[in-house]
Design a protein around this motif. Structure first.
Motif, short mmCIF file in Angstrom:
data_model
loop_
_atom_site.label_atom_id
_atom_site.label_comp_id
_atom_site.label_asym_id
_atom_site.label_seq_id
_atom_site.Cartn_x
_atom_site.Cartn_y
_atom_site.Cartn_z
N ASN A 237 36.62 35.66 92.85
CA ASN A 237 35.42 35.79 92.76
C ASN A 237 34.98 34.56 92.15
O ASN A 237 33.93 34.01 91.98
N THR A 238 36.16 34.04 90.83
CA THR A 238 35.74 32.53 91.11
C THR A 238 36.10 31.69 91.55
O THR A 238 34.86 30.47 91.65
N PHE A 239 36.27 32.35 92.83
CA PHE A 239 36.41 31.13 93.96
C PHE A 239 34.77 30.20 94.37
O PHE A 239 34.00 29.62 94.79
N LYS B 254 29.62 28.43 95.27
CA LYS B 254 28.16 27.99 95.15
C LYS B 254 27.63 27.40 94.04
O LYS B 254 26.73 26.58 94.51
N ARG B 255 28.20 26.68 92.85
CA ARG B 255 28.24 25.65 92.15
C ARG B 255 28.10 24.66 92.32
O ARG B 255 27.12 23.42 92.13
N SER C 296 19.58 26.53 102.00
CA SER C 296 19.10 27.40 101.27
C SER C 296 19.73 28.14 100.57
O SER C 296 21.10 28.82 100.81
N HIS C 297 18.59 29.32 100.03
CA HIS C 297 19.91 30.39 99.40
C HIS C 297 20.06 31.47 99.98
O HIS C 297 20.81 31.90 100.21
N LYS C 298 19.27 31.70 100.79
CA LYS C 298 19.22 32.15 102.03
C LYS C 298 20.76 32.14 103.24
O LYS C 298 21.79 33.21 103.59
#
Length: 121
Positions: free
Chosen positions: A63-65, A70-71, A80-82
């Motif tokens: 989860n952290t990875f 993402k960040r 893009s988000h998709k």
């Protein structure tokens, strides 16, 4: 006589033990280019994490990875988000496909509300 602030700061920093989060972030940043290349090659985030975790290069949870990817990787790459969400597909899907191109492909089922007479038996 009191020592100057810079000297006191340097002593404090030298004696301070880094936190677990700081170590996880440093390990991720050290692998960032390899992670970016693996994502560009079509590997899923789960497969990348699983490999780095097995090699003990990353100690963070999955989860952290994912949050770090993402960040720090996808946001900087301008995806893009998709596209980002398709790369963060569930681990079961990534394992089931096994192939890097199949893990990130998004041409799956499309729903049409009008029935096709040829498909009806």
């Amino acid at each position: 006589m009191q020592k100057d602030l810079s000297f006191r700061i340097s002593l404090r920093v030298k004696d301070k033990v880094s936190s677990r989060n700081a170590r996880n972030l440093a390990a991720f940043l050290a692998q960032r280019e390899e992670i970016q290349q693996a994502l560009n090659d079509g590997w899923s985030v789960y497969q990348i994490w699983e490999t780095l975790h097995a090699e003990q290069k990353i100690a963070a949870s999955y989860n952290t990875f994912c949050n770090q990817v993402k960040r720090l990787v996808l946001k900087n790459a301008g995806r893009s988000h998709k596209q980002a969400m398709s790369l963060l597909a569930s681990p079961a899907k990534a394992i089931a496909t096994g192939h890097p191109a199949a893990a990130s492909r998004s041409d799956g089922f499309t729903f049409s509300s009008t029935p096709n007479d040829e498909d009806i038996l």
